[in-house]
Design an enzyme around this catalytic site. Structure first.
Site, PDB file in Angstrom:
ATOM      1  N   HIS A 437       6.174  32.396  21.222  1.00 54.87           N
ATOM      2  CA  HIS A 437       6.769  33.102  22.345  1.00 54.87           C
ATOM      3  C   HIS A 437       8.225  33.477  22.077  1.00 54.87           C
ATOM      4  CE1 HIS A 437       9.009  33.220  26.200  1.00 54.87           C
ATOM      5  NE2 HIS A 437       7.999  33.987  26.545  1.00 54.87           N
ATOM      6  N   CYS A 768      18.302  47.970 -16.625  1.00 54.97           N
ATOM      7  CA  CYS A 768      18.190  47.055 -15.481  1.00 54.97           C
ATOM      8  C   CYS A 768      19.347  46.071 -15.428  1.00 54.97           C
ATOM      9  CB  CYS A 768      16.862  46.292 -15.530  1.00 54.97           C
ATOM     10  SG  CYS A 768      16.646  45.273 -17.010  1.00 54.97           S
TER      11      CYS A 768
END
Length: 826
Positions: A437, A768
């Protein structure tokens, strides 16, 4: 007699119930969203193998008829007109009065008889021992922009006619719970336009098994290619309300639909309690009991059951999307019956938060530099950051103490807490998972929440100033004091794609879904080391040979890691494949280049049990690392597990967008030996489209590039190590760090030769390393060389992309068509 809008005095001959096979999604105004959806699934999807328990719904007319008969409308108006929903005490008084009015209305005889006839028909179908779930379904609920989740009441384990009728009356009255009244006002709904339908259905005996919530979208990021499943033992209320920390599972939809059957990723929850039926004949009898240590240690459902649920979720989403004419992610509840062993769908409604994010603005929260240690850790909900003073609330009676802008800290939350939740800066709970909730409401409100922390209410106290960060991946953290943070907004609507491919460097699976929304062409470097360090934690050889670990504590820790697996190898392969698979799924079908492990010996030694398997080296940077390890007796068994994990990612998960890359390959002969070793363990270059790249980070890789190109499909330049070995500077040494510079002319010449060699050999060229992320001039240099791709750290992608577009425009290169702009991500 006062009649509500749309209401009328009804003919008693009317039918006030509809069985699920008589209703569908077009009947929301008749039976509410929840019941209309149950009927839709029962009618349309049971033939596709989606199990839905049978039942019936009362009509909106029945609710109005009930109140018409006692002229209750005027009393309800008197109770609710001119209500200030933020006056919590007055809301409680008026809500109680409204509920009393409805509960006090006797069921008209004809309606009462129809209810009993429906109950008896279900009992004839399922047997005398049938118990019922009595669920509310408001005619305004489950709309695409308002969930109405948990606003009315549900009654479980209902048996006997008297208990059944009483629970129906209580369910009608629950249309006026304090939380429902407040929510309707917030959402702009008129109390007297909304009617309540009761859903009466076979109670799935999940008290003897498990239940949970699932979504056909990732609730945190809005990533649409995953089914997200949560579950725990017992009845589902604990998961929905956040009373338990559930297990979590992901399944990748595109590869699942191609026929691949594998769980993408799983995370165990603590599952400390489970809700079961109560003792004796007590009304609505359910109770929570502790779960056993054995139950906590294992997942509440099997992989096969996860895949059944994923199949349900995909079918439900497709069905509702076809009806709507657009993609419609769904929020669903499921339950496993411990008697017949089957899985059932017990609710489906539109997902109302992540799927509603539209536009082209990427919004990212960034925590500034700090040295603070978190005082609370839990699961992150909402990728945001907030600062506020703590207010610890332990029960409903103290909600009035809360002040707007505070950080709400509690054991858990329920719908009754929503009036104060909407004014909170952030929410922190002891219990609950990412579908509880507190999580659902915080997403609706657009505030960060840290759930399932265990003991937050004990670790902070009223008045403490804290920073709540949910912008660091799956883990949410609460830091003491006020930390600096920034919010970066980028409009991607007019951002073009450079001719040069822009990729990202990524090692953390927890941020993969979020990172996938960046405008990129895939992952140029997925670091295996991060996954081993964070998700496996132990040295691969120590897992296989714990008897060689001569420290008792380390030995015991290793055994604990693998105790719930059939073997140490299964543990390693599953954890590594799920980490890599999550990254690959996030970017699918864009390429993801995964570098096989490249720990140095000192780094391997720091893993659990590692010191018993690693040599002592003066300079690990140029020692026993990379390709040299893979066929060496000291590590080949570990490499075999790495290969098995990558084979699982590609062959079992279907993520063939994964390319593999070999680091620190010194000699051509060493490269050939690695290729043979990989083939030995099931990774044959070219088979099933497998491409194998090599890191170009050693001068010999450049000098002999033509020879390396015969055995590898592409080259990724590692500028850090290439700089180290070109300049002879140990990049781990602080003494000579001033000499380390990727922009040196000698390093740039090495890079130029590498790019030209790749072009000459028709091999992919990429870079990279850190350089283009740190230095714009290096990115410019690479573009001018005509490199195929540049892989950047995520935080540098947008800035560097803009710079590269400017360089390419100067060079006369046209950008590519943009293809993956993100929706709004908050």
């Amino acid at each position: 007699m006062l009649v509500p809008p749309g209401g009328c005095a009804l003919n008693q001959e009317n039918s006030y119930i509809r069985f699920f096979n008589e209703i569908g999604i077009e009947d929301v105004s008749l039976v509410g969203g929840k019941n209309a959806s149950l009927g839709e699934m029962y009618q349309r999807l049971t033939s596709q193998g989606v199990r839905v328990p049978n039942g019936f719904a009362t009509t909106a007319s029945a609710y109005r008829y009930l109140l018409d008969e006692v002229d209750a409308w005027s009393e309800l108006h008197a109770a609710l007109d001119d209500l200030d929903p933020d006056d919590i005490k007055d809301l409680a008084v008026r809500g109680a009065r409204a509920r009393s009015i409805v509960y006090g209305a006797p069921l008209p005889d004809d309606f009462r008889q129809q209810l009993l006839d429906g109950y008896r028909q279900l009992r004839a179908e399922y047997g005398e021992e049938l118990s019922l779930a009595i669920r509310s379904s408001a005619t305004a609920e489950d709309l695409p922009t308002a969930s109405f989740a948990g606003q009315q009441d549900t009654y479980l384990n209902i048996k006997g006619e008297a208990e059944f009728l009483d629970s129906c009356k209580r369910c009608f009255a629950s249309l006026f719970t304090d939380r429902a009244i407040h929510y309707r006002i917030d959402q702009g709904f008129d109390h007297f336009e909304v009617a309540l339908s009761i859903g009466v259905m076979k109670m799935v005996r999940s008290d003897l098994a498990s239940s949970g919530v699932m979504f056909s979208i990732d609730t945190e990021t809005g990533f649409r290619d995953a089914v997200f499943i949560t579950g725990a033992y017992g009845l589902g209320e604990n998961v929905v309300q956040g009373a338990v920390d559930p297990d979590e599972f992901y399944v990748h939809k595109p590869t699942f639909e191609q026929g691949f059957r594998a769980v993408l990723r799983r995370t165990p929850g603590s599952k400390k309690i489970k809700m079961i039926y109560g003792r004796g004949g007590t009304k609505y009898a359910v109770r929570n009991i502790p779960t056993s240590q054995q139950e906590r240690a294992r997942f509440c459902i099997t992989d096969a059951e996860v895949l059944v649920l994923a199949d349900y979720a995909i079918k439900v989403e497709k069905h509702y999307s076809r009806q709507a004419g657009y993609d419609k992610p769904m929020d669903m509840e499921w339950a496993k019956d411990g008697v017949d062993g089957q899985l059932y769908m017990v609710q489906a409604r539109p997902e109302t938060v992540a799927s509603q994010r539209v536009g082209s603005v990427l919004r990212e929260y960034h925590l500034g530099p700090h040295t603070a240690e978190p005082v609370v850790i839990g699961r992150a909900v909402g990728a945001k950051i907030a600062v506020g003073k703590v207010r610890v609330i332990c029960d409903l009676e103290h909600l009035g103490d809360f002040r707007p802008g505070e950080v709400l800290v509690s054991d858990t939350t329920t719908p009754d807490w929503e009036p104060v939740m909407k004014t909170a800066a952030a929410i922190v709970t002891n219990r609950g998972g990412r579908t509880c909730h507190a999580a659902i409401i915080s997403r609706e409100l657009g505030i960060p929440a840290v759930v399932g922390s265990g003991d937050a209410s004990l670790r902070v106290k009223d008045g403490d100033l804290v920073t709540v960060s949910c912008a660091e991946g799956d883990v949410g953290r609460v830091y003491p004091g006020q930390l600096d943070f920034s919010i970066e907004e980028t409009d991607l609507s007019d951002l073009k794609h450079p001719a040069t491919e822009i990729m990202v460097n990524l090692g953390n699976p927890e941020i993969a879904f979020k990172t996938s929304f960046l405008p990129s062409d895939g992952v140029g470097l997925a670091r295996m080391e991060f996954i081993i360090n964070e998700y496996i934690k132990a040295h691969p050889m120590a897992l296989l040979h714990p008897e060689r670990v001569q420290d008792d504590k380390e030995h015991e820790a290793i055994l604990r890691l693998t105790e719930n697996y059939d073997s140490a190898s299964e543990f390693f392969v599953q954890r590594l494949s799920e980490g890599v698979g999550t990254i690959a799924a996030a970017f699918y079908p864009r390429p993801v280049v995964v570098r096989m492990s490249d720990f140095k010996s000192n780094e391997y030694a720091s893993l659990l049990g590692g010191r018993w398997f690693e040599p002592q080296e003066e300079n690990p940077m140029i020692g026993f690392r990379g390709a040299a390890r893979y066929s060496h007796p000291a590590y080949e068994e570990g490499f075999a597990m790495e290969c098995a994990a990558m084979k699982r990612v590609r062959d079992d998960m279907g993520l063939t967008n994964v390319k593999l890359m070999i680091p620190f390959c010194r000699r051509v002969e060493e490269g050939e030996r690695v290729i043979r070793t990989m083939e030995k363990y099931g990774l044959k270059r070219g088979e099933n489209g497998l491409e194998i790249y090599v890191m170009c980070e050693i001068p010999n890789n450049v000098i002999q590039l033509d020879a390396f190109a015969k055995i590898f499909d592409g080259f990724s330049i590692g500028s850090n190590d290439l700089t180290q070995l070109t300049l002879g500077v140990d990049r781990d040494s602080e003494v000579v760090s001033f000499e380390f510079d990727e922009r040196d002319s000698g390093v740039r010449e090495m890079i130029r030769l590498a790019v030209e060699g790749c072009r000459r050999n028709q091999r992919h060229s990429g870079l990279c390393g850190q350089a283009p992320s740190d230095y714009p001039e290096m990115a410019e240099f690479l573009v001018e060389l005509g490199i195929d791709s540049i892989s950047l750290n995520p935080d540098a992608v947008l800035k560097t992309t803009r710079h590269i577009l400017e360089v390419e425009q100067r060079l006369g290169r046209a950008p590519r068509e943009a293809g993956n702009e993100a929706d709004v991500q908050e």
